[in-house]
Design an enzyme around this catalytic site. Sequence first.
Site, PDB file in Angstrom:
ATOM      1  N   ASP A  49       0.806  -1.217   0.000  1.00 10.45           N
ATOM      2  CA  ASP A  49       0.000   0.000   0.000  1.00 10.45           C
ATOM      3  C   ASP A  49       0.842   1.271   0.000  1.00 10.45           C
ATOM      4  O   ASP A  49       0.316   2.368   0.118  1.00 10.45           O
ATOM      5  CB  ASP A  49      -0.946   0.011   1.201  1.00 10.45           C
ATOM      6  CG  ASP A  49      -0.212  -0.019   2.531  1.00 10.45           C
ATOM      7  OD1 ASP A  49       1.038  -0.098   2.524  1.00 10.45           O
ATOM      8  OD2 ASP A  49      -0.882   0.023   3.579  1.00 10.45           O
ATOM      9  N   GLU A  51       3.236   2.113   2.229  1.00  8.81           N
ATOM     10  CA  GLU A  51       3.832   2.449   3.516  1.00  8.81           C
ATOM     11  C   GLU A  51       5.287   1.984   3.566  1.00  8.81           C
ATOM     12  O   GLU A  51       5.659   0.989   2.942  1.00  8.81           O
ATOM     13  CB  GLU A  51       3.041   1.799   4.650  1.00  8.81           C
ATOM     14  CG  GLU A  51       1.654   2.380   4.840  1.00  8.81           C
ATOM     15  CD  GLU A  51       0.903   1.714   5.976  1.00  8.81           C
ATOM     16  OE1 GLU A  51       1.474   0.799   6.615  1.00  8.81           O
ATOM     17  OE2 GLU A  51      -0.265   2.098   6.222  1.00  8.81           O
ATOM     18  N   ARG A 108      12.898  26.570   4.296  1.00  8.86           N
ATOM     19  CA  ARG A 108      12.471  27.894   3.840  1.00  8.86           C
ATOM     20  C   ARG A 108      11.106  28.294   4.399  1.00  8.86           C
ATOM     21  O   ARG A 108      10.680  29.428   4.228  1.00  8.86           O
ATOM     22  CB  ARG A 108      12.465  27.933   2.305  1.00  8.86           C
ATOM     23  CG  ARG A 108      13.875  27.947   1.720  1.00  8.86           C
ATOM     24  CD  ARG A 108      13.886  27.958   0.211  1.00  8.86           C
ATOM     25  NE  ARG A 108      13.536  26.660  -0.351  1.00  8.86           N
ATOM     26  CZ  ARG A 108      13.521  26.394  -1.653  1.00  8.86           C
ATOM     27  NH1 ARG A 108      13.809  27.353  -2.520  1.00  8.86           N
ATOM     28  NH2 ARG A 108      13.207  25.186  -2.084  1.00  8.86           N
ATOM     29  N   GLN A 109      10.449  27.359   5.091  1.00  5.01           N
ATOM     30  CA  GLN A 109       9.190  27.683   5.767  1.00  5.01           C
ATOM     31  C   GLN A 109       9.482  27.916   7.252  1.00  5.01           C
ATOM     32  O   GLN A 109       9.019  27.184   8.127  1.00  5.01           O
ATOM     33  CB  GLN A 109       8.178  26.558   5.571  1.00  5.01           C
ATOM     34  CG  GLN A 109       7.802  26.320   4.111  1.00  5.01           C
ATOM     35  CD  GLN A 109       6.694  25.301   3.966  1.00  5.01           C
ATOM     36  OE1 GLN A 109       5.656  25.391   4.622  1.00  5.01           O
ATOM     37  NE2 GLN A 109       6.914  24.317   3.101  1.00  5.01           N
ATOM     38  N   LYS A 211      17.076  41.310  -5.634  1.00  6.14           N
ATOM     39  CA  LYS A 211      16.059  40.480  -6.279  1.00  6.14           C
ATOM     40  C   LYS A 211      14.710  40.665  -5.613  1.00  6.14           C
ATOM     41  O   LYS A 211      14.619  40.774  -4.392  1.00  6.14           O
ATOM     42  CB  LYS A 211      16.484  39.004  -6.190  1.00  6.14           C
ATOM     43  CG  LYS A 211      15.478  38.017  -6.738  1.00  6.14           C
ATOM     44  CD  LYS A 211      15.920  36.584  -6.449  1.00  6.14           C
ATOM     45  CE  LYS A 211      15.780  36.225  -4.998  1.00  6.14           C
ATOM     46  NZ  LYS A 211      16.107  34.811  -4.727  1.00  6.14           N
ATOM     47  N   ARG A 213      11.164  38.627  -5.349  1.00  6.70           N
ATOM     48  CA  ARG A 213      10.533  37.353  -5.670  1.00  6.70           C
ATOM     49  C   ARG A 213       9.057  37.558  -5.981  1.00  6.70           C
ATOM     50  O   ARG A 213       8.320  38.174  -5.201  1.00  6.70           O
ATOM     51  CB  ARG A 213      10.707  36.364  -4.521  1.00  6.70           C
ATOM     52  CG  ARG A 213      10.073  35.004  -4.797  1.00  6.70           C
ATOM     53  CD  ARG A 213      10.593  33.930  -3.880  1.00  6.70           C
ATOM     54  NE  ARG A 213      11.987  33.591  -4.169  1.00  6.70           N
ATOM     55  CZ  ARG A 213      12.375  32.834  -5.178  1.00  6.70           C
ATOM     56  NH1 ARG A 213      11.471  32.352  -6.035  1.00  6.70           N
ATOM     57  NH2 ARG A 213      13.650  32.586  -5.369  1.00  6.70           N
ATOM     58  N   ASP A 237      25.360  30.737  -2.922  1.00  3.63           N
ATOM     59  CA  ASP A 237      24.049  30.580  -2.288  1.00  3.63           C
ATOM     60  C   ASP A 237      23.963  29.191  -1.679  1.00  3.63           C
ATOM     61  O   ASP A 237      24.841  28.341  -1.908  1.00  3.63           O
ATOM     62  CB  ASP A 237      22.933  30.804  -3.301  1.00  3.63           C
ATOM     63  CG  ASP A 237      21.665  31.380  -2.661  1.00  3.63           C
ATOM     64  OD1 ASP A 237      21.581  31.387  -1.421  1.00  3.63           O
ATOM     65  OD2 ASP A 237      20.764  31.811  -3.403  1.00  3.63           O
ATOM     66  N   THR A 242      14.800  25.798  -8.766  1.00  2.00           N
ATOM     67  CA  THR A 242      14.478  25.846 -10.200  1.00  2.00           C
ATOM     68  C   THR A 242      15.609  26.445 -11.024  1.00  2.00           C
ATOM     69  O   THR A 242      15.652  26.259 -12.235  1.00  2.00           O
ATOM     70  CB  THR A 242      13.212  26.681 -10.433  1.00  2.00           C
ATOM     71  OG1 THR A 242      13.450  28.043 -10.036  1.00  2.00           O
ATOM     72  CG2 THR A 242      12.038  26.108  -9.644  1.00  2.00           C
ATOM     73  N   GLY A 244      16.053  29.586 -11.588  1.00  2.00           N
ATOM     74  CA  GLY A 244      15.671  30.864 -12.177  1.00  2.00           C
ATOM     75  C   GLY A 244      16.379  32.048 -11.547  1.00  2.00           C
ATOM     76  O   GLY A 244      16.938  32.902 -12.246  1.00  2.00           O
TER      77      GLY A 244
END
Length: 336
Positions: A49, A51, A108-109, A211, A213, A237, A242, A244
Amino acid sequence: MINMCNTGKSNIIGDIKIFAANANQQLARGVVKHLGLELGKSETSRFSDGEIKMVVDETVRGSDVFIIQSTCPPVNENLMELLIMLDAMRRSSAGRITAVIPYFGYARQDRRTRPHDPISAKLVADMITSAGASRILAMDLHCPQLQGFFNIPLDHLRGIYLFESYVRKHEVLSQEIAADNVVIVSPDFGSVARCKHFADNLNLPLAIVDKRRLDDKKSEIDHFIGDVKGKSAILLDDVLATGGSLCNAAATVMEQGAKAVYACITHPILCGDAVQTIKNSPLSELVVLDTVELPPEKQLDQIKVLSVAKYVSDAINCIHNSRSIGGLFSSMSGED
């Protein structure tokens, strides 16, 4: 095993055992090779399933256990593997359990940007602790305050020391540095502190890309601060998603008159069309660390991968012997 740490009283907790789930198998093999050990015997599979099934095939009772697992894409799969392995070790009476997380997902959260937003980074930190981690070893957390999200000890490794060593030995950049012809460029204001540290270590000037965003996939350049005309530029960085933002910054640097642009990024997530974006960018070279494994389809001639295996193995040695890891920062060789 050669001790690379600062001198001090040893306080070894049981036998050292190192395990790896699926996210960082190659890195884990490099780590145990440097330590003169073998990977712990475990198997991660799936039930019908979907898991996760975790089997640990050796005793860990009283052992000093290290689990190597990045929470990179697929983020939730890799996070659950880490949590389940931590729980397995805790229930098997491991003496101490260190979660070695080369790349910490959800980083990042780290704050609420709108009403009702979760702070997912803190939630994940609490889950890892509740699952059984006694301490954390991480590299280049997206922001330093994440260290305070954990209520257990956390050792934070910095990728700039590997990049610094690589740049000093680079066939082209080493000559450019000697000629005072290199500028470190921050791709946004959020990376200024990291880039300033890097620039100070190399005794180089700093420039900044301003920059704005638009969303999690798009950004635009507002201003450029600094002088790169006729010089080689190095962008620095922590995360490349992505591509970009990085490639827009590289294009801006070239528009400002740089003769070449390079980039040093710790965590190469490379999601979406990132590979094609990098391939079409003006980047002469993109240097990344193997905190996230790059599958063959994400490997380019432009991308140079440096291994953190020696760095992580030395840090594990220090933790196991209850010694400071501070000495590692001033003695980085950048060797695989």
